[in-house]
Design an enzyme around this catalytic site. Structure first.
Site, PDB file in Angstrom:
ATOM      1  N   GLU A 145       0.799  -1.220  -0.023  1.00  0.00           N
ATOM      2  CA  GLU A 145       0.042   0.079   0.013  1.00  0.00           C
ATOM      3  C   GLU A 145       1.097   1.151   0.047  1.00  0.00           C
ATOM      4  O   GLU A 145       1.921   1.222   0.690  1.00  0.00           O
ATOM      5  CB  GLU A 145      -1.038   0.130   1.111  1.00  0.00           C
ATOM      6  N   LYS A 185      -9.450   3.023  -2.605  1.00  0.00           N
ATOM      7  CA  LYS A 185      -9.605   2.634  -1.179  1.00  0.00           C
ATOM      8  C   LYS A 185     -10.891   3.081  -0.798  1.00  0.00           C
ATOM      9  O   LYS A 185     -11.130   4.595  -0.463  1.00  0.00           O
ATOM     10  CB  LYS A 185      -8.599   2.830  -0.263  1.00  0.00           C
ATOM     11  N   CYS A 215      -5.829  -3.356   2.110  1.00  0.00           N
ATOM     12  CA  CYS A 215      -5.720  -3.112   3.489  1.00  0.00           C
ATOM     13  C   CYS A 215      -6.795  -3.322   4.095  1.00  0.00           C
ATOM     14  O   CYS A 215      -7.602  -4.491   3.975  1.00  0.00           O
ATOM     15  CB  CYS A 215      -4.978  -1.923   3.973  1.00  0.00           C
TER      16      CYS A 215
END
Length: 311
Positions: free
Chosen positions: A53, A123, A157
């Site tokens: 990430e 995200k 994540c």
């Protein structure tokens, strides 16, 4: 490329997760580390390469101005570098990326193959300090992309903590889910596997889908990182060794055909046995959740505290 255009879907592919340490505020140095890691992965025969990430920038931003100064547009230097590497070595690269789009900054994942940038994903579920430093959350579903090396889904994540989000890419036919992550290091009971890895294993098993997670290593502004990169098979078992907390390159050759078979017994199929009409009704019922109180786990910088719900 559509799935129909893959006349002979690949079976065995070699996947690499590059557990490296981005350097906050040192973009050129970080790109050199990325290049070295990807070249090593290619030398080991990798066809799919996963990076952490925010691999181009580091993570622990104080504010939006600092984030904007580190983020790059989609035609920036890091993507040009990854495109060149993918083209030269016939790779599919999935990487986390601090993306600058006008004045907005996104925690983004991108997929690049030898033809160029194929897909991006912003995200959707921001983790704690990502909200306060100014990331804008994405609002699109995670993509699933047909590539020469398999049908790949990607998310980032904290997205992996939401089973319904992971289910979306599984139902869309992903054979392998690639997840760039930055997992903060938290205490855990003696002898226990990190909870983040346990949840990845569960996601793989309940969807019969490979999952490849590239974590980062090192310490940044006082925050230690787990360094828990792992590749998990369609039964939910790790097929790589953990190298917790250190820079490492992990690789595994996996049989993607296993992810196309959703049966777990002669009479059970993890997708065909679903009864979504029951799940939708329960979500719309308006029932109040049980009484809860919040517990907070201390010990992570920049507001990285784990919040638990206890009945």
């Amino acid at each position: 490329m559509s799935s129909a255009s893959l006349a002979q879907p690949p079976r065995h592919v070699t996947v690499a997760c590059c557990q490296l340490e981005p350097v906050l505020g040192a973009a050129d140095q970080t790109r050199r580390r990325i290049r070295t890691a990807v070249l090593e992965a290619a030398a080991r025969g990798a066809q799919i390469v996963v990076l952490p990430e925010l691999a181009n920038s580091g993570y622990m931003f104080h504010d939006l101005d600092q984030l904007r100064s580190a983020a790059e547009p989609l035609d920036g230097a890091t993507i040009r570098e990854l495109r060149a590497l993918a083209s030269a070595h016939g790779l599919v690269v999935v990487s986390g990326f601090a993306e600058l789009d006008g004045v907005d900054a996104y925690n983004t994942a991108l997929l690049i193959d030898e033809t160029g940038l194929r897909a991006t994903y912003r995200k959707a579920h921001l983790w704690n300090g990502e909200k306060s430093c100014g990331f804008t959350p994405g609002s699109d579903r995670p993509p699933v992309i047909d590539t020469p090396h398999g049908r790949i889904g990607m998310m980032i994540c904290y997205d992996l903590e939401f089973p319904e989000w992971v289910r979306l890419v599984a139902l869309a036919g992903a054979e392998i889910l690639c997840g760039p992550v930055n997992w903060p290091l938290y205490p855990r009971p003696q002898g226990e596997r990190p909870g983040e890895i346990v949840r990845v294993q569960a996601n793989a098993a309940i969807n019969r889908m490979f999952v490849a997670v590239a974590d980062r290593a090192g310490t940044e502004r006082g925050q230690k990182w787990l360094g828990g990169s792992v590749i998990v098979d369609a039964d939910g078992y790790p097929v790589t060794q953990l190298h917790l907390g250190e820079e490492a390159l992990i690789t595994a050759t996996v049989d993607l055909a296993q992810a196309r078979d959703k049966s777990i017994s002669m009479l059970n199929d993890v997708h065909a046995d679903r009864r979504p009409e029951l799940y939708v009704e329960s979500e719309k019922s308006g029932r109040r959740p049980p009484s809860v109180h919040r517990t907070v786990r201390e010990g992570a910088a920049s507001g990285h505290q784990q919040v638990g719900i206890v009945e």
